[in-house]
Every structure is written in structure tokens, then in C-alpha cells.
Design an enzyme around this catalytic site. Structure first.
Site, PDB file in Angstrom:
ATOM      1  N   ASP A  16       0.938  -1.227  -0.008  1.00 50.84           N
ATOM      2  CA  ASP A  16       0.077  -0.023  -0.103  1.00 50.84           C
ATOM      3  C   ASP A  16       0.942   1.117   0.035  1.00 50.84           C
ATOM      4  O   ASP A  16       2.056   1.305   0.200  1.00 50.84           O
ATOM      5  CB  ASP A  16      -0.702  -0.022   1.068  1.00 50.84           C
ATOM      6  CG  ASP A  16      -1.920   1.164   1.397  1.00 50.84           C
ATOM      7  OD1 ASP A  16      -2.326   1.735   0.216  1.00 50.84           O
ATOM      8  OD2 ASP A  16      -2.018   1.621   2.381  1.00 50.84           O
ATOM      9  N   SER A  17       0.393   2.506  -0.245  1.00 55.42           N
ATOM     10  CA  SER A  17       1.057   3.751  -0.059  1.00 55.42           C
ATOM     11  C   SER A  17       1.361   4.035   1.321  1.00 55.42           C
ATOM     12  O   SER A  17       2.333   4.803   1.517  1.00 55.42           O
ATOM     13  CB  SER A  17       0.326   4.795  -0.782  1.00 55.42           C
ATOM     14  OG  SER A  17      -1.007   4.892   0.052  1.00 55.42           O
ATOM     15  N   CYS A  81      -4.602  -1.525  -2.094  1.00 57.10           N
ATOM     16  CA  CYS A  81      -4.771  -0.095  -1.987  1.00 57.10           C
ATOM     17  C   CYS A  81      -5.835  -0.113  -3.405  1.00 57.10           C
ATOM     18  O   CYS A  81      -5.308  -0.415  -4.579  1.00 57.10           O
ATOM     19  CB  CYS A  81      -3.413   0.533  -2.318  1.00 57.10           C
ATOM     20  SG  CYS A  81      -3.543   2.385  -2.964  1.00 57.10           S
ATOM     21  N   GLU A 159      -3.525   7.210   9.442  1.00 56.76           N
ATOM     22  CA  GLU A 159      -2.105   7.525   9.425  1.00 56.76           C
ATOM     23  C   GLU A 159      -1.860   8.073  10.886  1.00 56.76           C
ATOM     24  O   GLU A 159      -1.143   7.454  11.601  1.00 56.76           O
ATOM     25  CB  GLU A 159      -1.399   8.296   8.226  1.00 56.76           C
ATOM     26  CG  GLU A 159      -1.369   7.870   6.924  1.00 56.76           C
ATOM     27  CD  GLU A 159      -0.506   6.533   6.788  1.00 56.76           C
ATOM     28  OE1 GLU A 159       0.782   6.824   7.299  1.00 56.76           O
ATOM     29  OE2 GLU A 159      -0.575   5.813   5.511  1.00 56.76           O
ATOM     30  N   CYS A 199     -11.275   2.585   0.555  1.00 58.43           N
ATOM     31  CA  CYS A 199      -9.724   3.038   0.728  1.00 58.43           C
ATOM     32  C   CYS A 199      -9.344   2.179   1.823  1.00 58.43           C
ATOM     33  O   CYS A 199      -9.932   2.021   2.931  1.00 58.43           O
ATOM     34  CB  CYS A 199      -9.743   4.316   1.041  1.00 58.43           C
ATOM     35  SG  CYS A 199      -7.997   4.979   1.720  1.00 58.43           S
TER      36      CYS A 199
END
Ligand code: DGL
Length: 278
Positions: A16-17, A81, A159, A199
Site C-alpha cells: 500500500d502507499s 490499495c 495514518e 480505501c
């Protein structure tokens, strides 16, 4: 006394990012406890959700190819993702000889269970505007009212949560406002009842989202569907077969401070050490 060799365990890399793919990793580990999992976060390219399509495709392919060059025993690649999957899967599948599993917005299962025929889609701005997503809505939810919210701020909140920082409830409320309106203002049979978390960062905030929207909203994510898809492949491939006891790592594309800040969260996902992808 000779030691009996353990059977080879499939090695799966979840990509994933940022930290979002950890929500997929959790579901996959639960369903496939015998597999070896690595995690790959492109924190150096984060975020993907507001970048142009060609940039996301180039970056995701470049990072996964660099990983494959460095870690050579991967059996299954998982693009955990939505933003990257809706764009880069065809190219990745042409490049890799091993299976590449992707995650796409769970619009079909949401439309199947929505009693009121009214579903929400919560994703990155990129995923919301992609023609791939519009086609899914057209194909599977054409008889449903839909409300789509694209938010990079919500990705940032997830995050921050994984870095042990508090989730700002006012910010969350502002992001979810259009969904809250759709779920509350109409009379019961006409209001939104199902929300797609499109997401992979968002299931990490499921409890907070549920609290804002209320228990009457069904949240749908792709975790268990992806875990089943990985399982499908584990039953059909011959693992490359390194020692199943070899350690695996959480990999990043850029050094600290991000990694140090995640050190309290990563052990819960099975990683006691991290590595930097060169
Ligand atoms: N977790 C990613 C997704 O599922 C995107 C987050 C981002 O980089 O914007 O879409």
C-alpha cells in the site's frame, strides 16, 4: 536426530502507499495463519489518492518491481490499495509471473445488501473520480441512490491513529457530513443504510466512523474478500519455498521519522522489525 523439514509456506507481500494495507493484512493473517507475510509501504510516494493516474501507475509498478528484485521468494503480490488497484493491476499482471491480487471498491456486495437501495462510497478523491469506480456503480448499483465522498484528510487521520495520535472528532464529523445527512435526514425507508469503505486506510477507523454515523449503517470493506482471493491462489501455486520460519519485515521506501512513529503499532500486525527498500 534428523530434523523434519517444515512444509513450505506461501510468502505473500501486502503493498500500500501507507498503513492502509495493514487492514487487509489483518484479515489475511486471520484466514491464512500458515502463510508468511511481508508488508510494503510506499511511504516515500504517499499519498496516492490525490495524484494523477499515470503517476500512481508508474510509482506502484516501480516500487513493486524494486521489491521483487530485492526479495526474491514472493509467491503472491497483493495490491492492498484501491487507488493503485483501480489503475495499475493490468500492467502489474503483465509484468509478474506470480499472481497479483488487487482490491477494488466493494460496491457489488454493498448493493446486494442495501435494503433501502441507498449506498455511500468513501474513498480517496482519485478512486471516487476513476472511470473504473463509475463503471462498478453503473454495473452493480444502477438501481441504488449513491453518495460518494472522496477524502485525503481521512487517509491522514488513519495514518495519525496508527502513530498513536488522537483522531480529531470534529475533523471526522466534517469529512463524514454528506454521509451523515444522507443517513439521517430522510425517513427510514429512504435513507442511506450501507457504506463502502473503498480505501484500505478506512477500516482502521471503522469504530470512529461507525460512532459518527450510527449503528444502523452497515460498513463494508474488502478485507475478507481479499483474504479469500489470496487463499484461492495459495491452493493453486507451488510456493517458492524458503524456510517457513525465516523472519519477514515491514518494508518502507523512505527512512524515519515515519517508521519510528509506527514502532508501537507494527508488532500487533506481526512485525517486530522494519527494512528500507533500496
Ligand atoms: N490506502 C489507499 C487506498 O486504498 C490510498 C491512500 C493514499 O495514498 O491516498 O486507496
Amino acid at each position: 536426530m534428523s530434523e523434519t523439514a517444515l512444509p513450505a509456506a506461501p510468502h505473500i507481500v501486502i503493498f500500500d502507499s501507507g498503513v492502509g494495507g495493514l487492514s487487509i493484512l489483518q484479515a489475511a493473517r486471520q484466514q491464512l495463519p500458515h502463510c508468511r507475510f511481508s508488508y510494503l509501504s510506499d511511504n516515500g510516494g504517499f499519498p496516492y489518492g490525490n495524484k494523477p493516474a499515470n503517476q500512481v501507475i508508474e510509482r506502484a509498478c516501480q516500487v513493486l518491481e524494486a521489491f521483487a528484485a530485492q526479495v526474491q521468494d514472493v509467491d503472491i503480490y497483493v495490491v492492498a490499495c484501491n487507488t493503485a488497484s483501480t489503475l495499475a493491476l493490468p500492467r502489474l499482471r503483465r509484468h509478474f509471473t506470480r499472481p497479483v491480487v488487487g482490491v477494488v471498491p466493494a460496491i457489488k456486495p454493498a448493493a446486494e445488501i442495501s435494503k433501502n437501495r441507498y449506498i455511500g462510497l468513501l474513498a480517496t478523491p482519485g478512486t471516487v473520480k476513476r472511470s473504473y469506480t463509475k463503471r462498478l456503480i453503473q454495473e452493480f448499483a444502477h438501481d441504488c441512490q449513491t453518495v460518494c465522498v472522496g477524502s485525503s484528510a481521512l487517509v491522514e487521520l488513519a495514518e495519525r491513529k496508527l502513530r498513536q495520535r488522537p483522531v480529531d472528532s470534529q475533523e471526522l464529523l466534517a469529512i463524514l457530513a454528506p454521509l451523515l445527512t444522507a443517513s439521517k435526514t430522510n425517513p427510514t425507508p429512504d435513507r442511506l443504510d450501507t457504506l463502502v469503505l473503498a480505501c484500505t486506510h478506512f477500516p482502521l477507523l471503522a469504530a470512529e466512523i461507525q460512532q459518527v454515523l450510527g449503528e444502523h449503517i452497515r460498513l463494508i470493506d474488502s478485507g475478507s474478500a481479499i483474504a479469500r482471493r489470496i487463499e484461492y491462489w495459495t491452493e493453486r501455486i507451488e510456493p517458492i519455498g524458503l524456510d517457513p520460519k525465516l523472519p519477514t519485515y515491514a518494508w518502507f521506501t523512505k527512512t524515519a521519522p515515519e517508521i519510528a512513529e509506527l514502532s508501537a503499532a507494527l508488532p500487533a500486525f506481526g512485525f517486530s522489525e522494519s527494512r528500507i527498500l533500496r
